[in-house]
Design a protein around this motif. Structure first.
Motif, PDB file in Angstrom:
ATOM      1  N   GLN A   1       0.999  -0.997  -0.136  1.00  0.00           N
ATOM      2  CA  GLN A   1       0.103  -0.062   0.172  1.00  0.00           C
ATOM      3  C   GLN A   1       0.772   1.359   0.034  1.00  0.00           C
ATOM      4  O   GLN A   1       1.685   1.430   0.933  1.00  0.00           O
ATOM      5  CB  GLN A   1      -0.943  -0.062   1.112  1.00  0.00           C
TER       6      GLN A   1
ATOM      7  N   GLY B   1      -1.688   7.215  -3.389  1.00  0.00           N
ATOM      8  CA  GLY B   1      -1.591   7.510  -4.797  1.00  0.00           C
ATOM      9  C   GLY B   1      -1.709   5.917  -5.504  1.00  0.00           C
ATOM     10  O   GLY B   1      -2.474   6.085  -6.697  1.00  0.00           O
ATOM     11  N   GLN B   2      -1.174   4.905  -4.949  1.00  0.00           N
ATOM     12  CA  GLN B   2      -1.379   3.725  -5.591  1.00  0.00           C
ATOM     13  C   GLN B   2      -2.410   2.750  -5.162  1.00  0.00           C
ATOM     14  O   GLN B   2      -2.630   1.627  -5.624  1.00  0.00           O
ATOM     15  CB  GLN B   2       0.012   3.094  -5.818  1.00  0.00           C
ATOM     16  N   GLY B   3      -2.810   3.234  -3.884  1.00  0.00           N
ATOM     17  CA  GLY B   3      -3.761   1.986  -3.119  1.00  0.00           C
ATOM     18  C   GLY B   3      -2.992   0.832  -2.767  1.00  0.00           C
ATOM     19  O   GLY B   3      -1.900   0.817  -2.522  1.00  0.00           O
ATOM     20  N   LEU B   4      -3.751  -0.261  -2.777  1.00  0.00           N
ATOM     21  CA  LEU B   4      -3.371  -1.489  -2.542  1.00  0.00           C
ATOM     22  C   LEU B   4      -2.879  -2.096  -3.873  1.00  0.00           C
ATOM     23  O   LEU B   4      -3.717  -2.339  -4.514  1.00  0.00           O
ATOM     24  CB  LEU B   4      -4.363  -2.238  -1.762  1.00  0.00           C
TER      25      LEU B   4
ATOM     26  N   PHE C   1      -1.672  -5.972  -5.302  1.00  0.00           N
ATOM     27  CA  PHE C   1      -1.432  -7.331  -4.677  1.00  0.00           C
ATOM     28  C   PHE C   1      -0.198  -8.045  -5.239  1.00  0.00           C
ATOM     29  O   PHE C   1       0.440  -7.669  -6.355  1.00  0.00           O
ATOM     30  CB  PHE C   1      -2.793  -8.265  -5.748  1.00  0.00           C
TER      31      PHE C   1
END
Lengths: 115, 115
Positions: B37, B40-43, B45
């Motif tokens: 996380q 700006g990129q979030g989560l 995988f």
């Protein structure tokens, strides 16, 4: 490639205002849809989810979301926000990819509720 | 019932070093997923393990690796650290045998800072 878009990166509301956070995904197959919330200093936790059936799903703390298949959208709503709703909200899609399911998250929306 | 436990909570490393992060899932959960996380990129995988086997992998370089033990505990390793690896690394566990419908429960994360 599959993606999840959350167009509102930052939202500021006053208490009692209505909330709608947008979420759109790009995937043509069957999807399961989720909203997660991350309160300041806390774990990411599930707010609500949609697998099938009634496209209007209700979650915890008065939140609801509507799945509109034709629009590839799963917007989160709350009629009247509270200061305690200040948090970051993530939309996620669980989709079959290369024979297995995996989660794809949006970049999140930071909500600030002013008392 | 104990939640997902991640250790350590904070790490500071320098470029070129390697690091190992640990995740203990909720008792009875056999699926463990890892996410990176960043603002700006979030989560994003990283990978998912089920019964000691990697079932799915995200689009990260080979410097990122993981494993799962017979007790379902999982470790993630990042070798030759780069500045861009600074992030919050989240682990999530699930009871379901597939991720299709399984709810994910997240840990508090390990915050890695690379100097």
């Amino acid at each position: 490639a599959q993606s999840v878009s959350q167009h509102n990166h930052h939202v500021i509301l006053s208490e009692a205002a209505s909330l709608e956070l947008g979420c759109n995904y790009s995937y043509g197959g069957t999807v399961n849809l989720f909203w997660y919330v991350q309160y300041p200093g806390q774990h990411l936790q599930l707010l609500l989810k949609y697998f099938s059936g009634d496209p209007l799903v209700k979650g915890i703390k008065g939140f609801e979301a509507e799945f509109i298949k034709s629009k590839f959208s799963f917007n989160l709503r709350k009629p009247s926000v509270q200061w305690s709703d200040t948090a970051e909200y993530f939309c996620a899609v669980n989709a079959l990819t290369s024979g297995t399911y995996k989660y794809i998250f949006g970049t999140g929306t930071r909500l600030k509720v002013l008392a | 019932k104990a939640g997902v436990t991640q250790t350590p909570r904070y790490l500071i490393k320098t470029r070129g070093q390697q690091v190992t992060l640990s995740c203990s899932p909720i008792s009875g959960h056999r699926s463990v997923s890892w996410y990176q996380q960043t603002p700006g990129q979030g989560l994003q995988f990283l990978f998912e393990y089920f019964s000691e086997t990697q079932r799915n992998k995200g689009n990260f370089p080979g410097r990122f690796s993981g494993r799962q033990f017979s007790n379902s505990r999982s470790e993630m390793n990042v070798s030759t650290l780069e500045l861009g690896d600074s992030a919050l690394y989240l682990c999530a566990s699930s009871l379901a045998s597939t991720l299709q419908r399984g709810d994910q429960y997240f840990g508090a994360g390990t915050r890695l800072s690379v100097l």
